[in-house]
Design a protein around this motif. Structure first.
Motif, PDB file in Angstrom:
ATOM      1  N   GLU A 164       0.837  -1.213   0.000  1.00  0.00           N
ATOM      2  CA  GLU A 164       0.000   0.000   0.000  1.00  0.00           C
ATOM      3  C   GLU A 164       0.866   1.254   0.000  1.00  0.00           C
ATOM      4  O   GLU A 164       0.382   2.359  -0.211  1.00  0.00           O
ATOM      5  N   GLN A 165       2.167   1.081   0.264  1.00  0.00           N
ATOM      6  CA  GLN A 165       3.073   2.234   0.343  1.00  0.00           C
ATOM      7  C   GLN A 165       3.502   2.735  -1.041  1.00  0.00           C
ATOM      8  O   GLN A 165       4.164   3.748  -1.154  1.00  0.00           O
ATOM      9  N   GLY A 166       3.125   2.003  -2.101  1.00  0.00           N
ATOM     10  CA  GLY A 166       3.527   2.431  -3.449  1.00  0.00           C
ATOM     11  C   GLY A 166       4.105   1.277  -4.253  1.00  0.00           C
ATOM     12  O   GLY A 166       3.925   0.108  -3.901  1.00  0.00           O
ATOM     13  N   GLY A 167       4.801   1.617  -5.355  1.00  0.00           N
ATOM     14  CA  GLY A 167       5.357   0.605  -6.250  1.00  0.00           C
ATOM     15  C   GLY A 167       6.390  -0.273  -5.565  1.00  0.00           C
ATOM     16  O   GLY A 167       7.075   0.156  -4.638  1.00  0.00           O
ATOM     17  N   VAL A 168       6.502  -1.516  -6.043  1.00  0.00           N
ATOM     18  CA  VAL A 168       7.477  -2.460  -5.469  1.00  0.00           C
ATOM     19  C   VAL A 168       8.367  -3.016  -6.584  1.00  0.00           C
ATOM     20  O   VAL A 168       7.982  -3.043  -7.750  1.00  0.00           O
ATOM     21  N   ASN A 169       9.572  -3.441  -6.215  1.00  0.00           N
ATOM     22  CA  ASN A 169      10.478  -4.112  -7.149  1.00  0.00           C
ATOM     23  C   ASN A 169      10.411  -5.612  -6.884  1.00  0.00           C
ATOM     24  O   ASN A 169      10.492  -6.036  -5.733  1.00  0.00           O
ATOM     25  N   ARG A 170      10.256  -6.390  -7.930  1.00  0.00           N
ATOM     26  CA  ARG A 170      10.153  -7.835  -7.764  1.00  0.00           C
ATOM     27  C   ARG A 170      10.926  -8.544  -8.872  1.00  0.00           C
ATOM     28  O   ARG A 170      10.999  -8.061 -10.002  1.00  0.00           O
ATOM     29  N   GLY A 171      11.445  -9.724  -8.533  1.00  0.00           N
ATOM     30  CA  GLY A 171      12.050 -10.590  -9.543  1.00  0.00           C
ATOM     31  C   GLY A 171      10.959 -11.465 -10.122  1.00  0.00           C
ATOM     32  O   GLY A 171      10.371 -12.293  -9.425  1.00  0.00           O
ATOM     33  N   ILE A 172      10.642 -11.260 -11.417  1.00  0.00           N
ATOM     34  CA  ILE A 172       9.571 -12.022 -12.060  1.00  0.00           C
ATOM     35  C   ILE A 172      10.147 -13.343 -12.591  1.00  0.00           C
ATOM     36  O   ILE A 172      11.150 -13.349 -13.300  1.00  0.00           O
ATOM     37  N   CYS A 173       9.477 -14.443 -12.240  1.00  0.00           N
ATOM     38  CA  CYS A 173       9.977 -15.771 -12.615  1.00  0.00           C
ATOM     39  C   CYS A 173       9.480 -16.173 -14.001  1.00  0.00           C
ATOM     40  O   CYS A 173       8.286 -16.063 -14.286  1.00  0.00           O
ATOM     41  N   VAL A 183      15.036 -15.327 -13.558  1.00  0.00           N
ATOM     42  CA  VAL A 183      14.299 -14.315 -12.791  1.00  0.00           C
ATOM     43  C   VAL A 183      14.697 -12.950 -13.359  1.00  0.00           C
ATOM     44  O   VAL A 183      15.882 -12.641 -13.467  1.00  0.00           O
ATOM     45  N   THR A 184      13.693 -12.166 -13.767  1.00  0.00           N
ATOM     46  CA  THR A 184      13.952 -10.850 -14.361  1.00  0.00           C
ATOM     47  C   THR A 184      13.466  -9.755 -13.419  1.00  0.00           C
ATOM     48  O   THR A 184      12.304  -9.773 -12.977  1.00  0.00           O
ATOM     49  N   GLU A 185      14.346  -8.822 -13.111  1.00  0.00           N
ATOM     50  CA  GLU A 185      14.012  -7.745 -12.178  1.00  0.00           C
ATOM     51  C   GLU A 185      13.025  -6.769 -12.826  1.00  0.00           C
ATOM     52  O   GLU A 185      13.252  -6.266 -13.927  1.00  0.00           O
ATOM     53  N   SER A 186      11.900  -6.535 -12.164  1.00  0.00           N
ATOM     54  CA  SER A 186      10.908  -5.565 -12.633  1.00  0.00           C
ATOM     55  C   SER A 186      10.727  -4.507 -11.549  1.00  0.00           C
ATOM     56  O   SER A 186      10.517  -4.830 -10.380  1.00  0.00           O
ATOM     57  N   GLY A 198       4.909  -2.762 -14.712  1.00  0.00           N
ATOM     58  CA  GLY A 198       6.225  -2.698 -14.083  1.00  0.00           C
ATOM     59  C   GLY A 198       7.266  -2.331 -15.123  1.00  0.00           C
ATOM     60  O   GLY A 198       7.052  -2.515 -16.329  1.00  0.00           O
ATOM     61  N   GLU A 199       8.379  -1.812 -14.649  1.00  0.00           N
ATOM     62  CA  GLU A 199       9.444  -1.355 -15.555  1.00  0.00           C
ATOM     63  C   GLU A 199      10.522  -2.442 -15.669  1.00  0.00           C
ATOM     64  O   GLU A 199      11.111  -2.851 -14.683  1.00  0.00           O
ATOM     65  N   ILE A 200      10.740  -2.909 -16.901  1.00  0.00           N
ATOM     66  CA  ILE A 200      11.781  -3.916 -17.159  1.00  0.00           C
ATOM     67  C   ILE A 200      12.764  -3.332 -18.164  1.00  0.00           C
ATOM     68  O   ILE A 200      12.363  -2.967 -19.278  1.00  0.00           O
ATOM     69  N   GLU A 201      14.024  -3.205 -17.733  1.00  0.00           N
ATOM     70  CA  GLU A 201      15.074  -2.621 -18.579  1.00  0.00           C
ATOM     71  C   GLU A 201      14.645  -1.288 -19.194  1.00  0.00           C
ATOM     72  O   GLU A 201      14.790  -1.049 -20.382  1.00  0.00           O
ATOM     73  N   GLY A 202      14.058  -0.441 -18.331  1.00  0.00           N
ATOM     74  CA  GLY A 202      13.734   0.923 -18.752  1.00  0.00           C
ATOM     75  C   GLY A 202      12.409   1.084 -19.484  1.00  0.00           C
ATOM     76  O   GLY A 202      11.997   2.201 -19.798  1.00  0.00           O
ATOM     77  N   LEU A 212       4.524 -15.008 -11.274  1.00  0.00           N
ATOM     78  CA  LEU A 212       5.156 -15.403 -10.017  1.00  0.00           C
ATOM     79  C   LEU A 212       6.394 -14.557  -9.729  1.00  0.00           C
ATOM     80  O   LEU A 212       7.217 -14.313 -10.617  1.00  0.00           O
ATOM     81  N   ALA A 213       6.514 -14.115  -8.491  1.00  0.00           N
ATOM     82  CA  ALA A 213       7.657 -13.305  -8.068  1.00  0.00           C
ATOM     83  C   ALA A 213       8.513 -14.110  -7.090  1.00  0.00           C
ATOM     84  O   ALA A 213       7.999 -14.829  -6.228  1.00  0.00           O
ATOM     85  N   SER A 214       9.826 -13.984  -7.234  1.00  0.00           N
ATOM     86  CA  SER A 214      10.753 -14.633  -6.309  1.00  0.00           C
ATOM     87  C   SER A 214      10.899 -13.768  -5.063  1.00  0.00           C
ATOM     88  O   SER A 214      11.265 -12.599  -5.153  1.00  0.00           O
ATOM     89  N   MET A 215      10.614 -14.347  -3.899  1.00  0.00           N
ATOM     90  CA  MET A 215      10.675 -13.598  -2.640  1.00  0.00           C
ATOM     91  C   MET A 215      11.699 -14.210  -1.677  1.00  0.00           C
ATOM     92  O   MET A 215      11.574 -14.131  -0.468  1.00  0.00           O
TER      93      MET A 215
END
Length: 295
Positions: A164-173, A183-186, A198-202, A212-215
């Motif tokens: 709820e605090q805003g956008g998050v960064n996640r590794g998308i599987c 796993v790609t960082e978004s 989400g932003e992937i490579e700009g 699915l996100a890697s946590m």
């Protein structure tokens, strides 16, 4: 014959300095629950049949852990404390520790556990709450798959990890036939009127809410431990003049997948994930975990 559950070790990565949180969040109790996230995770693992835990910690939290937190853990849980320090390096690289203030990263943290882990292990971080089912899924995986080249991860549908605090960064599987490919960082994943983006490579990408996100919930085997050791020495050689770089666990796992030393079976999480980055989130996250545990 199925592997005995008690052969599994839980490794909790709790050596971070919590700079964004402004203190040692690993030992900060959750309001209402009056226990730390780490304690709840250890209890969930214990109830799933995991009877030994290795805690990778920084020196500053040791006294509090021993006096306050360890006495609250299940009596039958075997606990080993390992301090991750910046000078835990191969002899020829000891000089690098002189200029290093923060830990060497999650890959090094797990490497510190190596002498205490004899078989497969479930690896988590201290400030993430994964829910009880993730541990049951991992125990079932290691009961079913005896081959040390078959590792695992529990990944979370992105919609179960938003803040709820805003956008998050996640590794998308990226998953193919139940196996992890990469796993790609978004970055800055958030809801819009058109769904999740989400932003992937700009570039902005539309994301499926069930992606699915890697946590950092891994099921690892001794094969990875050996590769971590070799990889860390190479990392130190490559970056011997840059003491701010970190040795990340996912990078080593990715290298093992690409070299076909291991495969990583992906399980979709049943529970929600909750994590704390900033102190302001503590009460809200605690309330949600309390509700889930009551439910």
């Amino acid at each position: 014959m199925a592997t005995e559950q008690n052969n599994l070790t839980l490794v909790v990565l709790a050596g971070g300095l919590g700079s964004r949180f402004g203190g040692n969040k690993q030992i900060t109790p959750l309001p209402k629950l009056e226990r730390t996230i780490m304690e709840l995770s250890i209890e969930d693992a214990f109830n799933a049949g995991i009877k030994q835990v290795v805690l990778i910690i920084n020196k500053s939290v040791r006294a509090e852990l021993e006096q306050v937190i360890l006495p609250r853990l299940p009596n039958a849980m075997k606990v080993t404390l390992v301090e991750q320090s910046t000078d835990m390096l191969p002899t020829e690289f000891k000089h690098l520790a002189e200029h290093r203030t923060k830990p060497w990263g999650t890959g090094h943290a797990l490497l510190c556990a190596k002498p205490h882990v004899k078989g497969p292990a479930v690896v988590i971080t201290a400030d993430d709450y994964y829910g009880p089912n993730a541990y049951k899924q991992m125990v079932e995986h290691f009961n079913q798959f005896q081959d040390a080249s078959c590792m695992a991860m529990v990944a979370f549908p992105i919609e179960k990890t938003l803040s709820e605090q805003g956008g998050v960064n996640r590794g998308i599987c990226e998953v193919e036939q139940c196996s992890l490919k990469r796993v790609t960082e978004s970055l800055n994943i958030h809801q819009t009127e058109h769904g999740l983006v989400g932003e992937i490579e700009g570039k902005l990408h539309q994301l499926e809410s069930q992606s699915l996100a890697s946590m950092t919930f891994w099921g690892v085997t001794p094969i990875l431990m050996a590769k971590l050791e070799n990889g860390f020495e190479k990392f130190l050689e490559d970056y011997d003049s840059d003491v701010k770089k970190e040795y990340y666990l996912p990078n080593c796992i990715q290298a093992c997948i690409e070299s076909k030393h291991v495969s990583v079976r992906v399980y979709s999480a049943i529970d929600f994930w909750f994590g704390v980055t900033f102190k302001e989130e503590l009460t809200s996250v605690a309330g949600k975990i309390y509700e889930h545990r009551q439910g």
